[in-house]
Design a protein around this motif. Structure first.
Motif, PDB file in Angstrom:
ATOM      1  N   GLY A  35       0.804  -1.265   0.092  1.00 53.82           N
ATOM      2  CA  GLY A  35      -0.084  -0.021  -0.004  1.00 53.82           C
ATOM      3  C   GLY A  35       0.766   1.242  -0.162  1.00 53.82           C
ATOM      4  N   LEU A  36       1.901   1.198   1.008  1.00 52.63           N
ATOM      5  CA  LEU A  36       2.668   2.348   0.917  1.00 52.63           C
ATOM      6  C   LEU A  36       3.855   2.494  -0.021  1.00 52.63           C
ATOM      7  N   GLY A  37       3.993   1.341  -0.479  1.00 49.20           N
ATOM      8  CA  GLY A  37       5.330   0.942  -1.430  1.00 49.20           C
ATOM      9  C   GLY A  37       6.682   1.087  -0.810  1.00 49.20           C
ATOM     10  N   LEU A  38       6.764   0.832   0.193  1.00 54.05           N
ATOM     11  CA  LEU A  38       7.996   0.671   0.900  1.00 54.05           C
ATOM     12  C   LEU A  38       8.894  -0.380   0.424  1.00 54.05           C
ATOM     13  N   ASP A  39      10.253  -0.153   0.287  1.00 56.97           N
ATOM     14  CA  ASP A  39      11.199  -1.296  -0.422  1.00 56.97           C
ATOM     15  C   ASP A  39      11.287  -2.463   0.532  1.00 56.97           C
ATOM     16  N   ALA A  40      11.094  -1.915   1.937  1.00 56.09           N
ATOM     17  CA  ALA A  40      11.669  -3.061   3.034  1.00 56.09           C
ATOM     18  C   ALA A  40      10.942  -2.490   4.510  1.00 56.09           C
ATOM     19  N   VAL A  41      10.894  -3.501   5.251  1.00 61.57           N
ATOM     20  CA  VAL A  41      10.361  -3.126   6.680  1.00 61.57           C
ATOM     21  C   VAL A  41      11.460  -3.856   7.503  1.00 61.57           C
ATOM     22  N   VAL A  42      11.783  -3.127   8.592  1.00 61.88           N
ATOM     23  CA  VAL A  42      13.069  -3.663   9.417  1.00 61.88           C
ATOM     24  C   VAL A  42      12.517  -3.482  10.940  1.00 61.88           C
ATOM     25  N   ALA A  43      12.707  -4.792  11.580  1.00 61.68           N
ATOM     26  CA  ALA A  43      12.293  -4.929  12.875  1.00 61.68           C
ATOM     27  C   ALA A  43      13.606  -4.934  13.808  1.00 61.68           C
ATOM     28  N   ASP A  44      13.797  -4.104  14.648  1.00 70.22           N
ATOM     29  CA  ASP A  44      14.929  -4.312  15.577  1.00 70.22           C
ATOM     30  C   ASP A  44      14.331  -4.920  16.961  1.00 70.22           C
ATOM     31  N   ILE A  45      14.765  -6.025  17.355  1.00 68.91           N
ATOM     32  CA  ILE A  45      14.217  -6.903  18.195  1.00 68.91           C
ATOM     33  C   ILE A  45      15.280  -7.160  19.398  1.00 68.91           C
ATOM     34  N   ASP A  46      14.938  -7.138  20.672  1.00 71.95           N
ATOM     35  CA  ASP A  46      15.699  -7.356  21.776  1.00 71.95           C
ATOM     36  C   ASP A  46      16.138  -8.932  21.661  1.00 71.95           C
ATOM     37  N   PRO A  47      17.422  -9.197  21.564  1.00 73.74           N
ATOM     38  CA  PRO A  47      17.841 -10.656  21.444  1.00 73.74           C
ATOM     39  C   PRO A  47      17.349 -11.538  22.637  1.00 73.74           C
ATOM     40  N   ALA A  72      21.970  -0.231  23.612  1.00 72.02           N
ATOM     41  CA  ALA A  72      21.467  -1.823  23.637  1.00 72.02           C
ATOM     42  C   ALA A  72      21.660  -2.645  22.441  1.00 72.02           C
ATOM     43  N   LEU A  73      22.098  -3.954  22.500  1.00 68.61           N
ATOM     44  CA  LEU A  73      22.106  -4.793  21.246  1.00 68.61           C
ATOM     45  C   LEU A  73      20.469  -5.054  20.961  1.00 68.61           C
ATOM     46  N   ALA A  74      20.591  -5.143  19.658  1.00 72.33           N
ATOM     47  CA  ALA A  74      19.328  -5.448  19.095  1.00 72.33           C
ATOM     48  C   ALA A  74      19.517  -6.391  17.815  1.00 72.33           C
ATOM     49  N   LYS A  75      18.618  -7.266  17.427  1.00 75.82           N
ATOM     50  CA  LYS A  75      18.765  -8.183  16.245  1.00 75.82           C
ATOM     51  C   LYS A  75      17.938  -7.533  15.297  1.00 75.82           C
ATOM     52  N   SER A  76      18.214  -7.244  14.134  1.00 75.49           N
ATOM     53  CA  SER A  76      17.509  -6.616  12.851  1.00 75.49           C
ATOM     54  C   SER A  76      17.260  -7.717  12.249  1.00 75.49           C
ATOM     55  N   TYR A  77      15.715  -7.687  12.023  1.00 68.81           N
ATOM     56  CA  TYR A  77      15.035  -8.663  10.911  1.00 68.81           C
ATOM     57  C   TYR A  77      14.320  -7.795   9.881  1.00 68.81           C
ATOM     58  N   ARG A  78      14.520  -8.325   8.608  1.00 68.59           N
ATOM     59  CA  ARG A  78      14.213  -7.464   7.336  1.00 68.59           C
ATOM     60  C   ARG A  78      13.368  -8.317   6.437  1.00 68.59           C
ATOM     61  N   LEU A  79      12.319  -7.411   6.133  1.00 71.18           N
ATOM     62  CA  LEU A  79      11.483  -8.151   4.984  1.00 71.18           C
ATOM     63  C   LEU A  79      11.440  -7.092   3.705  1.00 71.18           C
ATOM     64  N   SER A  80      11.806  -7.610   2.514  1.00 73.53           N
ATOM     65  CA  SER A  80      11.964  -6.781   1.133  1.00 73.53           C
ATOM     66  C   SER A  80      10.489  -7.052   0.598  1.00 73.53           C
ATOM     67  N   ALA A  81      10.123  -5.927   0.049  1.00 74.35           N
ATOM     68  CA  ALA A  81       8.954  -6.032  -1.135  1.00 74.35           C
ATOM     69  C   ALA A  81       9.224  -6.893  -1.987  1.00 74.35           C
ATOM     70  N   GLY A  82       8.418  -7.627  -2.510  1.00 75.78           N
ATOM     71  CA  GLY A  82       8.546  -8.583  -3.684  1.00 75.78           C
ATOM     72  C   GLY A  82       7.245  -9.693  -3.490  1.00 75.78           C
ATOM     73  N   PRO A  83       7.427 -10.705  -4.277  1.00 71.97           N
ATOM     74  CA  PRO A  83       6.348 -11.734  -4.621  1.00 71.97           C
ATOM     75  C   PRO A  83       5.961 -12.464  -3.247  1.00 71.97           C
ATOM     76  N   LEU A  84       6.975 -12.585  -2.246  1.00 75.81           N
ATOM     77  CA  LEU A  84       6.862 -13.140  -0.960  1.00 75.81           C
ATOM     78  C   LEU A  84       6.447 -12.327   0.088  1.00 75.81           C
ATOM     79  N   SER A  85       6.001 -11.208  -0.272  1.00 78.16           N
ATOM     80  CA  SER A  85       5.551 -10.217   0.836  1.00 78.16           C
ATOM     81  C   SER A  85       4.332 -10.773   1.616  1.00 78.16           C
ATOM     82  N   PRO A  86       3.805 -10.597   2.769  1.00 73.76           N
ATOM     83  CA  PRO A  86       2.705 -10.717   2.948  1.00 73.76           C
ATOM     84  C   PRO A  86       1.493 -10.168   2.439  1.00 73.76           C
ATOM     85  N   GLY A  87       0.413 -11.251   2.270  1.00 71.85           N
ATOM     86  CA  GLY A  87      -1.024 -10.861   1.593  1.00 71.85           C
ATOM     87  C   GLY A  87      -0.760 -10.769   0.117  1.00 71.85           C
ATOM     88  N   SER A  88       0.371 -11.228  -0.525  1.00 72.44           N
ATOM     89  CA  SER A  88       0.405 -11.512  -1.780  1.00 72.44           C
ATOM     90  C   SER A  88       0.077 -12.855  -2.265  1.00 72.44           C
TER      91      SER A  88
END
Length: 88
Positions: A35-47, A72-88
């Motif tokens: 919907g917004l056309g972002l290239d990716a979403v990043v989640a920074d999570i407490d390990p 503080a240490l964080a683990k970064s997880y990423r989801l890029s836009a593309g055919p495997l995105s949620p809802g596609s």
């Protein structure tokens, strides 16, 4: 009558492990990427937050890196836009 209305049907502890976070986050990710056309979403999570890491992985986010945020240490997880995105 309570000042803030009735108690919600689910408080945090009673919701753990029921898939609510995954269910709620999936359409948000789809909207961000499609919907917004972002290239990716990043989640920074407490390990130490294994539940949040599991949610991110269920949603298709992949581990990208460890980094420090505000000291503080964080683990970064990423989801890029593309055919495997949620809802596609």
């Amino acid at each position: 009558m309570p000042r803030h209305g009735p108690r919600p049907p689910c408080d945090a502890v009673h919701c753990w492990g029921r898939g609510y976070a995954t269910e709620a986050a999936a359409p948000v990710l789809a909207h961000a990427l499609q919907g917004l056309g972002l290239d990716a979403v990043v989640a920074d999570i407490d390990p130490l937050n294994a539940a949040s890491i599991r949610v991110a992985e269920k949603l298709g986010l992949v581990f990208a890196e460890e980094r420090y945020l505000d000291g503080a240490l964080a683990k970064s997880y990423r989801l890029s836009a593309g055919p495997l995105s949620p809802g596609s």
